[in-house]
Every structure is written in C-alpha cells, then in structure tokens.
Design a protein around this motif. Structure first.
Motif, PDB file in Angstrom:
ATOM      1  N   THR A  73     -38.032  -1.647 -31.095  1.00  0.00           N
ATOM      2  CA  THR A  73     -36.817  -0.846 -30.915  1.00  0.00           C
ATOM      3  C   THR A  73     -36.046  -1.313 -29.681  1.00  0.00           C
ATOM      4  N   ARG A  74     -36.766  -1.546 -28.575  1.00  0.00           N
ATOM      5  CA  ARG A  74     -36.116  -2.035 -27.342  1.00  0.00           C
ATOM      6  C   ARG A  74     -35.488  -3.412 -27.565  1.00  0.00           C
ATOM      7  N   ARG A 105     -32.332  -2.957 -29.614  1.00  0.00           N
ATOM      8  CA  ARG A 105     -31.247  -2.419 -28.778  1.00  0.00           C
ATOM      9  C   ARG A 105     -30.662  -3.518 -27.883  1.00  0.00           C
TER      10      ARG A 105
END
Length: 106
Positions: free
Chosen positions: A13-14, A17
């Motif tokens: 997810t990081r 992003r």
C-alpha cells in the motif's frame, strides 16, 4: 503467517501510494516542460521577428545615410565662390575694411 501478510499488504500500500505520488509529480513535470517549450518557441518567433525588423531598419539607415551624403555633397564648401554672401559683402573681402559700428556711451 497472517501477520506477515498484513505487513506485506501495508508495504505494498505504501509503495502504491508512493508510485501514485511519483506519477502525479511526473505529470506535473511533463506539463511544465510543455509550457517551457511553448515559451521557448514564442521567444524564438519574437527573436526572429526582431532580427527581421533590425535588418529592415539597417537598410533604412543605410539609405538615409546615402541621401544625407548626397545632400552634403551638393552643399557649397567654405572656399566655394558660389557660397551665399550672408553679410552682404563680396566673397573674399576682408572684414577689417568694413566701417566699425558706432558705440553709444551712456
């Protein structure tokens, strides 16, 4: 194992992003490059127009200089007998032979 999968999902997810932020920055930079290229093209067009104007002005200046020189060549010189007698004296007479102007003393 579930804990490891959750940690991996968090890392993914990081990364996603960060990838989205990089893509947005990349898009912004592309737009800026396009704007700068358009500005450079405009400046080039203006420069070319100024070069053309300068060439025209140089030609006009040269033409004016030739006309001025032609006029100057037609003017009588200081030793020319055709020179106008602005003082009403014959050409070549000396100023010392003229009568002095009377002075009034008060």
């Amino acid at each position: 194992m579930l804990n490891e999968l959750e940690q991996l999902a968090g890392k993914i997810t990081r990364v996603l992003r960060h990838a989205d932020a990089l893509a947005a920055e990349n898009q912004r930079l592309r737009a800026e490059v396009e704007r700068l290229q358009a500005d450079a093209e405009t400046a080039k067009t203006e420069r070319d127009a100024m070069i053309a104007d300068r060439s025209v002005l140089n030609a006009k200046i040269e033409e004016a200089q030739l006309r001025i020189q032609s006029i100057l060549d037609k003017l009588p010189t200081a030793t020319d007998a055709r020179q106008l007698d602005l003082l009403g004296q014959a050409a070549g007479t000396d100023d010392t032979t003229a009568a002095p102007a009377p002075h009034s003393e008060t």
